[in-house]
Design an enzyme around this catalytic site. Structure first.
Site, PDB file in Angstrom:
ATOM      1  N   ASN A   1      33.298  49.818  43.150  1.00  0.00           N
ATOM      2  CA  ASN A   1      33.933  49.685  44.466  1.00  0.00           C
ATOM      3  C   ASN A   1      34.849  50.877  44.725  1.00  0.00           C
ATOM      4  O   ASN A   1      34.951  51.772  43.900  1.00  0.00           O
ATOM      5  CB  ASN A   1      34.710  48.363  44.547  1.00  0.00           C
ATOM      6  CG  ASN A   1      35.737  48.279  43.448  1.00  0.00           C
ATOM      7  OD1 ASN A   1      36.657  49.092  43.375  1.00  0.00           O
ATOM      8  ND2 ASN A   1      35.578  47.315  42.547  1.00  0.00           N
TER       9      ASN A   1
ATOM     10  N   PRO B   1      33.809  37.693  34.231  1.00  0.00           N
ATOM     11  CA  PRO B   1      35.002  36.874  34.002  1.00  0.00           C
ATOM     12  C   PRO B   1      36.102  37.287  34.969  1.00  0.00           C
ATOM     13  O   PRO B   1      36.155  38.444  35.390  1.00  0.00           O
ATOM     14  CB  PRO B   1      35.402  37.224  32.562  1.00  0.00           C
ATOM     15  CG  PRO B   1      34.778  38.547  32.295  1.00  0.00           C
ATOM     16  CD  PRO B   1      33.516  38.588  33.115  1.00  0.00           C
ATOM     17  N   ASP B   2      36.955  36.345  35.349  1.00  0.00           N
ATOM     18  CA  ASP B   2      38.116  36.686  36.170  1.00  0.00           C
ATOM     19  C   ASP B   2      39.278  36.949  35.219  1.00  0.00           C
ATOM     20  O   ASP B   2      39.780  36.037  34.558  1.00  0.00           O
ATOM     21  CB  ASP B   2      38.433  35.524  37.122  1.00  0.00           C
ATOM     22  CG  ASP B   2      39.466  35.926  38.153  1.00  0.00           C
ATOM     23  OD1 ASP B   2      40.549  36.411  37.753  1.00  0.00           O
ATOM     24  OD2 ASP B   2      39.199  35.770  39.358  1.00  0.00           O
TER      25      ASP B   2
ATOM     26  N   PHE C   1      47.099  40.608  42.891  1.00  0.00           N
ATOM     27  CA  PHE C   1      46.965  41.304  44.158  1.00  0.00           C
ATOM     28  C   PHE C   1      45.833  40.635  44.919  1.00  0.00           C
ATOM     29  O   PHE C   1      44.880  40.146  44.298  1.00  0.00           O
ATOM     30  CB  PHE C   1      46.645  42.796  43.942  1.00  0.00           C
ATOM     31  CG  PHE C   1      47.886  43.649  43.982  1.00  0.00           C
ATOM     32  CD1 PHE C   1      48.832  43.555  42.976  1.00  0.00           C
ATOM     33  CD2 PHE C   1      48.118  44.515  45.042  1.00  0.00           C
ATOM     34  CE1 PHE C   1      49.989  44.316  43.015  1.00  0.00           C
ATOM     35  CE2 PHE C   1      49.268  45.287  45.096  1.00  0.00           C
ATOM     36  CZ  PHE C   1      50.209  45.182  44.080  1.00  0.00           C
TER      37      PHE C   1
HETATM   38  N1  CTP Z   1      40.739  39.773  39.579  1.00  0.00           N
HETATM   39  C1  CTP Z   1      40.498  39.783  38.208  1.00  0.00           C
HETATM   40  N2  CTP Z   1      39.232  39.634  37.740  1.00  0.00           N
HETATM   41  C2  CTP Z   1      38.192  39.476  38.594  1.00  0.00           C
HETATM   42  C3  CTP Z   1      38.420  39.476  40.004  1.00  0.00           C
HETATM   43  C4  CTP Z   1      39.711  39.636  40.455  1.00  0.00           C
HETATM   44  O1  CTP Z   1      41.450  39.934  37.432  1.00  0.00           O
HETATM   45  N3  CTP Z   1      36.961  39.332  38.117  1.00  0.00           N
HETATM   46  C5  CTP Z   1      42.128  39.859  40.061  1.00  0.00           C
HETATM   47  C6  CTP Z   1      42.464  41.130  40.789  1.00  0.00           C
HETATM   48  O2  CTP Z   1      42.973  42.105  39.912  1.00  0.00           O
HETATM   49  C7  CTP Z   1      43.537  40.666  41.772  1.00  0.00           C
HETATM   50  C8  CTP Z   1      43.137  39.234  42.075  1.00  0.00           C
HETATM   51  O3  CTP Z   1      42.303  38.833  40.990  1.00  0.00           O
HETATM   52  O4  CTP Z   1      44.816  40.610  41.189  1.00  0.00           O
HETATM   53  C9  CTP Z   1      42.428  39.016  43.363  1.00  0.00           C
HETATM   54  O5  CTP Z   1      41.367  39.933  43.502  1.00  0.00           O
HETATM   55  P1  CTP Z   1      40.489  39.976  44.822  1.00  0.00           P
HETATM   56  O6  CTP Z   1      39.440  41.015  44.677  1.00  0.00           O
HETATM   57  O7  CTP Z   1      41.385  40.012  46.014  1.00  0.00           O
HETATM   58  O8  CTP Z   1      39.865  38.526  44.822  1.00  0.00           O
HETATM   59  P2  CTP Z   1      38.543  37.939  44.245  1.00  0.00           P
HETATM   60  O9  CTP Z   1      38.859  37.023  43.130  1.00  0.00           O
HETATM   61  O10 CTP Z   1      37.562  39.016  43.930  1.00  0.00           O
HETATM   62  O11 CTP Z   1      38.083  37.032  45.471  1.00  0.00           O
HETATM   63  P3  CTP Z   1      37.293  37.445  46.808  1.00  0.00           P
HETATM   64  O12 CTP Z   1      36.438  38.638  46.443  1.00  0.00           O
HETATM   65  O13 CTP Z   1      36.501  36.227  47.112  1.00  0.00           O
HETATM   66  O14 CTP Z   1      38.311  37.752  47.850  1.00  0.00           O
END
Ligand code: CTP
Length: 397
Positions: free
Chosen positions: A207, A302-303, A321
């Site tokens: 991205n 994984p998140d 964020f």
């Molecule tokens: N984040 C993370 N791991 C992921 C996705 C997100 O740690 N796999 C963290 C980002 O670093 C940020 C937060 O989650 O602090 C939110 O990220 P964002 O991209 O806004 O949200 P998403 O979880 O990707 O949700 P969406 O794309 O549906 O908005």
């Protein structure tokens, strides 16, 4: 202990504003010792500077009386912060190159204190690739900046290059002075940048994240004294000075790197982690097949934030964020609860110039409510966030 700065006044028309700065700082109880470059003495007189600051003005590096009263090394360390205002293109370039050919640059090179620069120059000089190179190098060395602002300049042109107003510089000085040491003894973790999710050895999904906001936050936390680990995906920009830099490529590597530094007192998740990855990363380059282009099958990554926030070794303060392009506040509030963060910083990444740019407009959402911050430099967002973290962790200088 009353705080004090060393103020290096560069040679530019904005030098007269430095007199006002000294006055403003005095009102706030901050003392100033001034160093004048040779060119600065053409714009302001040493007499007026010393009358305002209440101290002798330092100008000539080889003056024997100066050296016997206070050597240049001692001068550079005598204060809590070194400020350059106005920072001319010439001063920025000389310090970026590590030159020490006058008292101003020698002071900058010899100091063990944080440095803040307030650039002031003609708009073309500011935009020139050479000045932008100096800026990039100085930021990478940990120098903080305030301004320049947009506006009409003494030369009649319009654009970025005007020195920030004395009040704004005084605010930045106060923020840096109070940040110093406020997070000493605390451990911080910051994730930053994009991730690369490979399809094969030469292709990947990613991205537009530049890593700028995360790098600035890691720098601000380190400056405030936190033992900071920066876990960074592939970013092009120079890393800040932190205790530990762990470079990763994929979301899974980012998670493992973060887990390896736990426990921490605060974790800030700014990384734009790819939500999905191709289900298989081929060992060899995928060749063009007879049947046309391949169909990509994606699986969930994984998140990182959610895993750590819900884990047994949860960081004391978890800050996420939220990158949003619509219904910014509503989506971010929902995300804060879903991901288990204490605070979430919402930013509108649809706004032009945020992704990859230097400025940001953010909202800080906590359990107590929402604070909307004005548009500012990513570095200022970072300093302000670090100050809020120090307040929360309970140790304010
Ligand atoms: N984040 C993370 N791991 C992921 C996705 C997100 O740690 N796999 C963290 C980002 O670093 C940020 C937060 O989650 O602090 C939110 O990220 P964002 O991209 O806004 O949200 P998403 O979880 O990707 O949700 P969406 O794309 O549906 O908005």
């Amino acid at each position: 202990m009353p705080k004090s700065i060393v103020l290096i006044i560069g040679g530019g028309i904005a030098a007269y504003k430095s007199l006002e700065l000294i006055r403003r700082l005095k009102e706030r109880g901050i003392g100033t010792r001034a160093v004048l470059t040779e060119a600065a003495a053409e714009f302001v007189t040493p007499l007026s500077v010393s009358a305002l600051s209440g101290h002798k003005v330092y100008a000539d590096m080889f003056s024997l009386t100066d050296e016997s009263e206070m050597g240049h090394i001692q001068l550079s360390r005598s204060a809590d912060l070194v400020v350059v205002a106005p920072a001319t293109a010439d001063l920025m370039a000389r310090h970026a190159a590590g030159l020490a050919n006058d008292l101003a640059t020698t002071t900058l090179l010899a100091t063990d204190k944080a440095v803040l620069m307030a650039p002031a120059m003609n708009v073309r000089m500011w935009r020139h690739p050479a000045t932008q190179r100096s800026l990039k190098a100085l930021k990478a060395d940990g120098v903080s900046f305030v301004g320049p602002e947009d506006g009409e300049m003494a030369c009649g042109e319009f654009g970025p290059g005007r020195m920030a107003e004395p009040e704004t510089i005084a605010d930045a000085i106060e923020r840096l002075l109070s940040a110093k040491g406020s997070l000493a003894g605390f451990k911080a973790l910051v994730t930053a940048g994009p991730t690369h999710e490979p399809l094969d050895p030469v292709r990947f999904l990613t991205n537009r994240s530049s890593g700028k906001q995360g790098y600035a936050i890691a720098a601000a936390l380190a400056l405030a004294g936190a033992e900071t680990t920066l876990v960074s995906g592939p970013a092009e920009i120079a890393p800040p000075r932190v205790a530990r830099l762990l470079r990763v490529e994929t979301a899974r590597e980012m998670l493992a790197a973060c887990e390896s530094v736990l426990p921490v007192d605060v974790a800030v998740f700014t990384a734009a982690v790819a939500d999905w990855r191709p289900d298989i990363a081929a060992n060899n380059k995928i060749k063009k097949a007879e049947g046309g282009p391949p169909t990509l099958k994606l699986v969930a990554n994984p998140d990182v934030l959610s895993t750590l926030a819900h884990g047994t070794r949860r960081p004391g303060l978890v800050i996420g964020f939220a990158a949003e392009t619509e219904n910014v506040l509503a989506h971010a509030m929902e995300k804060r609860l879903k991901k288990g963060c204490d605070w979430i910083v919402a930013n509108d990444v649809g706004a032009p110039g945020v992704m990859g740019g230097d400025r940001n407009t953010v909202h800080l959402i906590t359990s107590e409510g929402t604070e909307s911050w004005p548009e500012m430099d990513k570095a200022d967002v970072a300093t302000r966030l670090a100050a809020r973290i120090a307040e929360r962790l309970g140790k304010v200088a």
